[in-house]
Design a protein around this motif. Sequence first.
Motif, short mmCIF file in Angstrom:
data_model
loop_
_atom_site.label_atom_id
_atom_site.label_comp_id
_atom_site.label_asym_id
_atom_site.label_seq_id
_atom_site.Cartn_x
_atom_site.Cartn_y
_atom_site.Cartn_z
N LEU A 1 0.88 -1.09 0.20
CA LEU A 1 -0.18 -0.04 -0.02
C LEU A 1 1.01 1.19 -0.16
CD1 LEU A 1 -2.76 -0.90 2.33
CD2 LEU A 1 -3.00 -0.73 -0.06
N ALA A 2 2.09 1.18 0.26
CA ALA A 2 3.10 1.98 0.32
C ALA A 2 3.19 2.67 -1.17
CB ALA A 2 4.38 2.00 1.05
N ARG A 3 3.21 1.75 -2.04
CA ARG A 3 3.49 2.13 -3.34
C ARG A 3 2.07 2.63 -4.14
NH1 ARG A 3 5.70 -3.11 -3.35
NH2 ARG A 3 3.76 -4.01 -4.22
N GLN A 4 0.77 2.29 -3.78
CA GLN A 4 -0.37 2.84 -4.31
C GLN A 4 -1.23 2.14 -3.48
OE1 GLN A 4 -0.01 0.68 -8.23
NE2 GLN A 4 -2.07 0.11 -7.80
N ARG A 5 -2.63 2.81 -3.57
CA ARG A 5 -3.98 2.35 -2.82
C ARG A 5 -4.36 1.15 -3.68
NH1 ARG A 5 -9.12 5.53 -3.15
NH2 ARG A 5 -9.38 5.67 -5.62
N TYR A 6 -5.02 0.37 -3.02
CA TYR A 6 -5.72 -0.87 -3.84
C TYR A 6 -7.04 -1.03 -3.18
CZ TYR A 6 -1.27 -2.76 -5.59
OH TYR A 6 0.01 -2.76 -6.42
N THR B 1 -6.06 3.39 6.25
CA THR B 1 -7.27 3.86 6.19
C THR B 1 -8.22 3.39 5.07
OG1 THR B 1 -6.74 5.90 4.86
CG2 THR B 1 -6.96 5.96 7.40
N ALA B 2 -9.30 3.39 5.19
CA ALA B 2 -10.24 2.75 3.92
C ALA B 2 -11.16 3.94 3.54
CB ALA B 2 -10.85 1.52 4.28
N GLN B 3 -11.51 3.77 2.34
CA GLN B 3 -12.49 4.45 1.56
C GLN B 3 -13.36 3.84 0.67
OE1 GLN B 3 -10.87 8.07 0.21
NE2 GLN B 3 -12.77 8.96 -0.95
N LEU B 4 -14.59 3.95 0.82
CA LEU B 4 -15.47 3.26 0.12
C LEU B 4 -15.86 4.16 -1.06
CD1 LEU B 4 -17.07 0.71 0.09
CD2 LEU B 4 -18.91 1.87 1.13
N GLU B 5 -15.84 3.77 -2.48
CA GLU B 5 -16.25 4.42 -3.58
C GLU B 5 -16.88 3.59 -4.50
OE1 GLU B 5 -12.52 5.70 -5.53
OE2 GLU B 5 -11.62 6.43 -3.70
N LEU B 6 -17.73 4.20 -5.42
CA LEU B 6 -18.64 3.44 -6.35
C LEU B 6 -17.63 3.51 -7.73
CD1 LEU B 6 -22.22 4.95 -5.67
CD2 LEU B 6 -21.26 2.79 -4.98
N SER B 7 -17.82 2.38 -8.46
CA SER B 7 -17.03 2.13 -9.43
C SER B 7 -18.33 2.72 -10.71
CB SER B 7 -16.90 0.73 -9.97
OG SER B 7 -18.28 -0.14 -9.91
N GLU B 8 -17.70 2.92 -11.90
CA GLU B 8 -18.59 3.41 -13.06
C GLU B 8 -19.93 2.52 -13.20
OE1 GLU B 8 -16.34 3.87 -16.64
OE2 GLU B 8 -15.01 5.10 -15.66
N GLU C 1 -5.30 2.49 1.79
CA GLU C 1 -3.99 3.18 1.69
C GLU C 1 -3.33 3.53 2.90
OE1 GLU C 1 -4.70 7.20 -0.20
OE2 GLU C 1 -6.40 7.57 1.29
N VAL C 2 -1.99 3.55 2.70
CA VAL C 2 -1.21 3.85 4.23
C VAL C 2 -1.57 5.07 4.77
CG1 VAL C 2 0.93 4.30 5.11
CG2 VAL C 2 0.49 2.36 3.53
N THR C 3 -1.84 5.37 6.01
CA THR C 3 -1.83 6.60 6.55
C THR C 3 -0.32 6.93 6.75
OG1 THR C 3 -3.85 5.71 7.88
CG2 THR C 3 -2.54 7.69 9.01
N PRO C 4 -0.23 8.11 6.46
CA PRO C 4 1.38 8.57 6.73
C PRO C 4 1.67 8.19 8.30
CG PRO C 4 0.23 10.20 5.45
CD PRO C 4 -0.53 9.19 5.87
#
Length: 108
Positions: free
Chosen positions: A27-32, A62-69, A78-81
Motif C-alpha cells: 500500500l506504500a506504493r499505491q492504494r488498492y 485507512t479505507a474509503q468506499l467508492e462507487l465504480s462506474e 491506503e497507508v496512513t502517513p
Amino acid sequence: MSPTRDELVRVLATLANPHRVRVVATLARQRYYVSELARELGISRALLQVHLRKLEAAGLVTAQLELSEDGKAMKFYEVTPFAYELTPRSIAAAAETLSEPGQKGSGE
C-alpha cells in the motif's frame, strides 16, 4: 509528539506479522481495493480482511468506499502517513506512560 506506551505496543504488535508488513509495503506504493490487493499479495480476501482490520485499528491504514462506474461499491485502502522513532530514549519515554494493570489499553 512521541507515542504513548500503549500506542507503541499496538503498532509494534500489529507489524509483528509478516503478512501485515507486506500489506503496508504494498500500500506504500499505491492504494488498492480489497480484491486487487489480495491478488497482488497472493492471499485470500478473507485473510486479507483480517489483517486490514488490525492495520486500520492500529491507525496504519485507512479505507474509503467508492462507487465504480458500474455502481459497484469498492473499498480502497491506503497507508496512513506515520513515522515512529524506535530508540532506547523513545522507548523509555513511552514507558513513562504505562497504563495501570487492568486498565483499558494496558495490554495486560
